[in-house]
Write an enzyme that holds these catalytic residues in place. Structure first.
Site, PDB file in Angstrom:
ATOM      1  N   ARG A   1      11.770   0.715  -6.673  1.00  0.00           N
ATOM      2  CA  ARG A   1      10.922   1.755  -6.072  1.00  0.00           C
ATOM      3  C   ARG A   1      11.759   2.958  -5.660  1.00  0.00           C
TER       4      ARG A   1
ATOM      5  N   ASN B   1       6.751  -5.258 -16.054  1.00  0.00           N
ATOM      6  CA  ASN B   1       7.290  -5.584 -14.726  1.00  0.00           C
ATOM      7  C   ASN B   1       6.348  -6.518 -13.955  1.00  0.00           C
TER       8      ASN B   1
ATOM      9  N   THR C   1      -5.385  -6.573  -5.348  1.00  0.00           N
ATOM     10  CA  THR C   1      -6.009  -5.297  -4.992  1.00  0.00           C
ATOM     11  C   THR C   1      -7.534  -5.385  -5.089  1.00  0.00           C
TER      12      THR C   1
ATOM     13  N   SER D   1      -7.280   1.145 -14.019  1.00  0.00           N
ATOM     14  CA  SER D   1      -6.010   1.746 -14.461  1.00  0.00           C
ATOM     15  C   SER D   1      -5.170   0.610 -15.030  1.00  0.00           C
TER      16      SER D   1
ATOM     17  N   TYR E   1      -2.285  -0.201 -13.988  1.00  0.00           N
ATOM     18  CA  TYR E   1      -1.802  -0.938 -12.804  1.00  0.00           C
ATOM     19  C   TYR E   1      -2.831  -1.980 -12.354  1.00  0.00           C
ATOM     20  N   HIS E   2      -4.084  -1.531 -12.172  1.00  0.00           N
ATOM     21  CA  HIS E   2      -5.107  -2.476 -11.706  1.00  0.00           C
ATOM     22  C   HIS E   2      -5.315  -3.598 -12.735  1.00  0.00           C
TER      23      HIS E   2
ATOM     24  N   LYS F   1      -3.106  -6.526 -12.190  1.00  0.00           N
ATOM     25  CA  LYS F   1      -3.534  -7.409 -11.095  1.00  0.00           C
ATOM     26  C   LYS F   1      -4.620  -8.381 -11.570  1.00  0.00           C
TER      27      LYS F   1
ATOM     28  N   ASN G   1      -3.201   8.847   3.656  1.00  0.00           N
ATOM     29  CA  ASN G   1      -1.900   9.352   4.106  1.00  0.00           C
ATOM     30  C   ASN G   1      -1.612  10.724   3.502  1.00  0.00           C
ATOM     31  N   ARG G   2      -2.029  10.916   2.255  1.00  0.00           N
ATOM     32  CA  ARG G   2      -1.830  12.243   1.637  1.00  0.00           C
ATOM     33  C   ARG G   2      -2.588  13.320   2.424  1.00  0.00           C
TER      34      ARG G   2
ATOM     35  N   ARG H   1      -8.485  11.342 -12.981  1.00  0.00           N
ATOM     36  CA  ARG H   1      -8.723   9.932 -13.323  1.00  0.00           C
ATOM     37  C   ARG H   1     -10.034   9.768 -14.070  1.00  0.00           C
TER      38      ARG H   1
HETATM   39  P1  NAD Z   1       6.146  -0.472  -2.961  1.00  0.00           P
HETATM   40  O1  NAD Z   1       6.357   0.104  -4.319  1.00  0.00           O
HETATM   41  O2  NAD Z   1       6.465   0.367  -1.768  1.00  0.00           O
HETATM   42  O3  NAD Z   1       6.982  -1.841  -2.835  1.00  0.00           O
HETATM   43  C1  NAD Z   1       7.161  -2.737  -3.898  1.00  0.00           C
HETATM   44  C2  NAD Z   1       8.586  -3.296  -3.803  1.00  0.00           C
HETATM   45  O4  NAD Z   1       8.784  -4.217  -4.870  1.00  0.00           O
HETATM   46  C3  NAD Z   1       9.644  -2.192  -3.946  1.00  0.00           C
HETATM   47  O5  NAD Z   1      10.612  -2.292  -2.929  1.00  0.00           O
HETATM   48  C4  NAD Z   1      10.246  -2.458  -5.330  1.00  0.00           C
HETATM   49  O6  NAD Z   1      11.606  -2.055  -5.416  1.00  0.00           O
HETATM   50  C5  NAD Z   1      10.036  -3.960  -5.495  1.00  0.00           C
HETATM   51  N1  NAD Z   1       9.933  -4.412  -6.885  1.00  0.00           N
HETATM   52  C6  NAD Z   1       9.098  -3.929  -7.847  1.00  0.00           C
HETATM   53  N2  NAD Z   1       9.313  -4.601  -9.004  1.00  0.00           N
HETATM   54  C7  NAD Z   1      10.286  -5.522  -8.756  1.00  0.00           C
HETATM   55  C8  NAD Z   1      10.931  -6.502  -9.559  1.00  0.00           C
HETATM   56  N3  NAD Z   1      10.657  -6.646 -10.870  1.00  0.00           N
HETATM   57  N4  NAD Z   1      11.864  -7.299  -8.977  1.00  0.00           N
HETATM   58  C9  NAD Z   1      12.169  -7.152  -7.651  1.00  0.00           C
HETATM   59  N5  NAD Z   1      11.605  -6.218  -6.858  1.00  0.00           N
HETATM   60  C10 NAD Z   1      10.670  -5.419  -7.405  1.00  0.00           C
HETATM   61  O7  NAD Z   1       4.644  -0.981  -2.906  1.00  0.00           O
HETATM   62  P2  NAD Z   1       3.752  -1.380  -1.634  1.00  0.00           P
HETATM   63  O8  NAD Z   1       2.881  -0.249  -1.333  1.00  0.00           O
HETATM   64  O9  NAD Z   1       4.599  -1.981  -0.599  1.00  0.00           O
HETATM   65  O10 NAD Z   1       2.851  -2.510  -2.281  1.00  0.00           O
HETATM   66  C11 NAD Z   1       3.268  -3.867  -2.260  1.00  0.00           C
HETATM   67  C12 NAD Z   1       2.259  -4.727  -2.994  1.00  0.00           C
HETATM   68  O11 NAD Z   1       0.996  -4.595  -2.352  1.00  0.00           O
HETATM   69  C13 NAD Z   1       2.070  -4.316  -4.452  1.00  0.00           C
HETATM   70  O12 NAD Z   1       1.979  -5.458  -5.246  1.00  0.00           O
HETATM   71  C14 NAD Z   1       0.769  -3.557  -4.430  1.00  0.00           C
HETATM   72  O13 NAD Z   1       0.110  -3.695  -5.660  1.00  0.00           O
HETATM   73  C15 NAD Z   1       0.007  -4.210  -3.296  1.00  0.00           C
HETATM   74  N6  NAD Z   1      -0.943  -3.296  -2.666  1.00  0.00           N
HETATM   75  C16 NAD Z   1      -0.519  -2.121  -2.082  1.00  0.00           C
HETATM   76  C17 NAD Z   1      -1.446  -1.263  -1.506  1.00  0.00           C
HETATM   77  C18 NAD Z   1      -1.045   0.058  -0.905  1.00  0.00           C
HETATM   78  O14 NAD Z   1      -1.950   0.842  -0.524  1.00  0.00           O
HETATM   79  N7  NAD Z   1       0.246   0.355  -0.759  1.00  0.00           N
HETATM   80  C19 NAD Z   1      -2.803  -1.620  -1.505  1.00  0.00           C
HETATM   81  C20 NAD Z   1      -3.204  -2.814  -2.111  1.00  0.00           C
HETATM   82  C21 NAD Z   1      -2.260  -3.647  -2.680  1.00  0.00           C
HETATM   83  N1  USQ Z   2      -7.924  10.637  -4.436  1.00  0.00           N
HETATM   84  C1  USQ Z   2      -8.317  11.926  -4.108  1.00  0.00           C
HETATM   85  N2  USQ Z   2      -7.346  12.809  -3.758  1.00  0.00           N
HETATM   86  C2  USQ Z   2      -6.017  12.476  -3.716  1.00  0.00           C
HETATM   87  C3  USQ Z   2      -5.642  11.153  -4.029  1.00  0.00           C
HETATM   88  C4  USQ Z   2      -6.618  10.262  -4.393  1.00  0.00           C
HETATM   89  O1  USQ Z   2      -9.486  12.269  -4.123  1.00  0.00           O
HETATM   90  O2  USQ Z   2      -5.196  13.334  -3.394  1.00  0.00           O
HETATM   91  C5  USQ Z   2      -8.970   9.640  -4.794  1.00  0.00           C
HETATM   92  C6  USQ Z   2      -8.717   8.943  -6.129  1.00  0.00           C
HETATM   93  O3  USQ Z   2      -9.244   9.696  -7.215  1.00  0.00           O
HETATM   94  C7  USQ Z   2      -9.415   7.606  -5.886  1.00  0.00           C
HETATM   95  C8  USQ Z   2      -9.228   7.357  -4.396  1.00  0.00           C
HETATM   96  O4  USQ Z   2      -8.907   8.628  -3.827  1.00  0.00           O
HETATM   97  O5  USQ Z   2     -10.783   7.729  -6.117  1.00  0.00           O
HETATM   98  C9  USQ Z   2      -8.150   6.372  -4.064  1.00  0.00           C
HETATM   99  O6  USQ Z   2      -6.911   6.758  -4.652  1.00  0.00           O
HETATM  100  P1  USQ Z   2      -5.524   6.254  -4.049  1.00  0.00           P
HETATM  101  O7  USQ Z   2      -4.421   6.902  -4.825  1.00  0.00           O
HETATM  102  O8  USQ Z   2      -5.518   6.407  -2.582  1.00  0.00           O
HETATM  103  O9  USQ Z   2      -5.590   4.681  -4.322  1.00  0.00           O
HETATM  104  P2  USQ Z   2      -5.458   3.807  -5.656  1.00  0.00           P
HETATM  105  O10 USQ Z   2      -5.035   4.600  -6.819  1.00  0.00           O
HETATM  106  O11 USQ Z   2      -6.722   3.028  -5.791  1.00  0.00           O
HETATM  107  O12 USQ Z   2      -4.275   2.813  -5.325  1.00  0.00           O
HETATM  108  C10 USQ Z   2      -3.913   2.401  -3.998  1.00  0.00           C
HETATM  109  C11 USQ Z   2      -2.535   1.764  -4.081  1.00  0.00           C
HETATM  110  C12 USQ Z   2      -2.616   0.491  -4.913  1.00  0.00           C
HETATM  111  C13 USQ Z   2      -3.691  -0.430  -4.374  1.00  0.00           C
HETATM  112  C14 USQ Z   2      -5.038   0.287  -4.272  1.00  0.00           C
HETATM  113  C15 USQ Z   2      -6.069  -0.531  -3.517  1.00  0.00           C
HETATM  114  O13 USQ Z   2      -1.586   2.663  -4.628  1.00  0.00           O
HETATM  115  O14 USQ Z   2      -1.358  -0.167  -4.888  1.00  0.00           O
HETATM  116  O15 USQ Z   2      -3.830  -1.555  -5.182  1.00  0.00           O
HETATM  117  O16 USQ Z   2      -4.865   1.497  -3.487  1.00  0.00           O
HETATM  118  S1  USQ Z   2      -7.692  -0.316  -4.149  1.00  0.00           S
HETATM  119  O17 USQ Z   2      -7.945   1.127  -4.267  1.00  0.00           O
HETATM  120  O18 USQ Z   2      -8.567  -0.928  -3.184  1.00  0.00           O
HETATM  121  O19 USQ Z   2      -7.722  -0.950  -5.442  1.00  0.00           O
END
Ligand code: NAD
Ligand code: USQ
Length: 390
Positions: A35, A119, A145, A187, A189-190, A193, A248-249, A330
């Site tokens: 990361r 990954n 997620t 996406s 990413y999703h 999951k 947060n943005r 998107r």
């Molecule tokens: P993040 O990117 O800040 O943290 C992920 C960590 O995993 C990083 O430190 C990265 O270096 C490490 N990593 C990634 N691939 C790796 C690998 N192959 N081997 C070892 N380490 C590895 O992400 P986050 O926001 O902390 O999210 C953590 C988890 O929670 C993710 O799986 C994400 O999908 C899930 N999640 C996050 C959110 C969100 O809003 N941040 C929401 C829902 C789910």
């Molecule tokens: N969005 C805006 N403006 C912005 C950023 C995002 O309108 O500046 C909108 C996007 O189009 C989307 C929504 O806000 O409709 C959410 O976007 P996001 O970037 O906040 O969240 P998302 O891409 O869904 O991903 C985040 C995390 C991911 C986690 C997911 C949970 O990055 O790791 O899995 O939230 S969930 O959305 O419930 O699947």
């Protein structure tokens, strides 16, 4: 409890590691620091100045008197080392955060799509395979997620926690079953999951591995009581167009007077959870494992739902920041309903942190404090879901 935290240097993983350590658990972080490397490649930095992991761990030892271990290891590509670390540490629980987690980054290019699949899916599979090969009875807690369910098709019916009751009309009468809720990723990413879910279902059935899959909403906030204890423990705060998440943005944008970047109409409804509740939920999951032979337990790890435009209006009203409706990069529904079942965590004692002006201001304060670190050119979301055909 001995708990291995995969991805323990990340936004959710670091505060979780501290929370579990403070609760008296023996914590070992495994992370490949990918990361931090992606930030270097994208030429962005966390809004908050995050210390190197060794400094974070040393500072935690100073302030708490507790030790956290660290293994630098890529779980997707270094299977043998993962197996060895699992055998040596013999964790009661593995909390698996170690995935590429940004939807926009996953859609940026063919290279980032392939990286995300490789990954995330290989990492998850390596973990399950290694636990079986090591002969451990480890409980795996995975961060999934809400996006696995997709948005909209269940209309006003609440999204259940992982499993859907279905009835099939047969010549012998109604057949009732509970099936894994249909996957509908938005996406690459999703999509990873949703693939993870099948890996868990298989290893739970075939090998009796105990799995809890947490279908988490969008995490907001940055600090927890533990990360607040010293400036070098501060948590990451992503604001850039790939990794920054919406609430947060908006809070950071308001702090610098940047018009709030609403995609399309902002009618997208999403589920949210504060980082303080994330760490509590994970502790609750650690303390309440399923039994061997059970199907994976699935929790919806969310506390509230909001429409993007309503969040923007709330922040615009408090801070007097304008809202800008941008063309949505998107492919997603412009509007959707979202009602989510989250009874299981409430029954285990979670007291949800709800969005309040005080909490919004706390995050804004952090944004204001580090305002000189902002690179406004990194705010626009440039990853597009579809490439225009030539
Ligand atoms: P993040 O990117 O800040 O943290 C992920 C960590 O995993 C990083 O430190 C990265 O270096 C490490 N990593 C990634 N691939 C790796 C690998 N192959 N081997 C070892 N380490 C590895 O992400 P986050 O926001 O902390 O999210 C953590 C988890 O929670 C993710 O799986 C994400 O999908 C899930 N999640 C996050 C959110 C969100 O809003 N941040 C929401 C829902 C789910
Ligand atoms: N969005 C805006 N403006 C912005 C950023 C995002 O309108 O500046 C909108 C996007 O189009 C989307 C929504 O806000 O409709 C959410 O976007 P996001 O970037 O906040 O969240 P998302 O891409 O869904 O991903 C985040 C995390 C991911 C986690 C997911 C949970 O990055 O790791 O899995 O939230 S969930 O959305 O419930 O699947």
């Amino acid at each position: 409890m001995k708990i291995m935290v995969l991805g323990g240097d990340g936004f959710c993983g670091w505060p979780t590691s501290l929370h579990l350590s403070e609760a008296g658990h023996e914590v070992l972080i495994v992370d490949n620091l990918s990361r931090r490397q992606i930030d270097v490649l994208l030429e962005v930095e966390s809004l908050t100045p995050i210390a190197p992991l060794s400094e974070r761990i040393a500072t935690w030892a100073q302030v708490s008197g507790r030790t956290i271990g660290f293994e630098l290891l890529d779980i997707a590509h270094d299977y043998d080392r993962l197996l060895q670390v699992l055998k040596e540490f013999a964790p009661d629980t593995v909390v698996h955060f170690a995935e590429q987690r940004a939807a926009p980054y996953s859609m940026k290019s063919p290279k980032t799509k392939r990286y995300t699949v490789d990954n995330n899916v290989s990492g998850t599979h390596n973990l399950m395979c290694a636990i079986v090969e090591a002969g451990l009875d480890t409980h795996v807690i995975h961060l999934g997620t809400m996006g696995v369910y997709g948005y909209g098709w269940s209309g006003t019916a609440p999204i259940p926690e992982g499993y859907l009751e279905v009835r099939v009309d047969t010549p012998e009468g109604d057949l009732a079953r509970e099936i894994l809720h249909p996957a509908n990723p938005g996406s690459v990413y999703h999509m990873t999951k949703t693939l993870d879910q099948l890996i868990f279902a298989f290893y739970a059935k075939n090998d009796g591995v105990r799995v809890t899959d947490l279908h988490q909403g969008i995490v907001w906030g940055t600090q927890t009581p533990q990360t607040q204890r010293h400036p070098r423990l501060i948590n990451r705060f992503d604001y850039d167009g790939d990794y920054g998440t919406v609430l947060n943005r908006f809070l950071m944008q308001a702090a610098i007077g940047y018009p709030l970047t609403v995609h399309g109409s902002g009618g997208q409804t999403r589920a949210f959870i504060h980082i303080r509740d994330t760490v509590r939920c994970i502790e609750l999951a650690c303390l309440n494992p399923p039994r061997s032979g059970d199907r994976p337990t699935i929790f919806n790890q969310v506390t509230e739902t909001f429409r993007v435009i309503d969040l923007a209006k709330l922040i615009a009203d408090i801070t007097d920041t304008p809202i800008e409706h941008l063309e949505n990069p998107r492919v997603e529904a412009d509007e959707n309903d979202l009602i989510v079942e989250n009874r299981q965590f409430l029954e285990l004692g979670l007291e949800p942190t709800t969005l309040s002006q005080g909490l919004l201001e706390e995050v804004q304060e952090i944004a204001r404090k580090f305002v000189e670190r902002v690179d406004a050119s990194k705010i626009p979301a440039s990853s597009k879901w579809r490439v225009a055909k030539p």
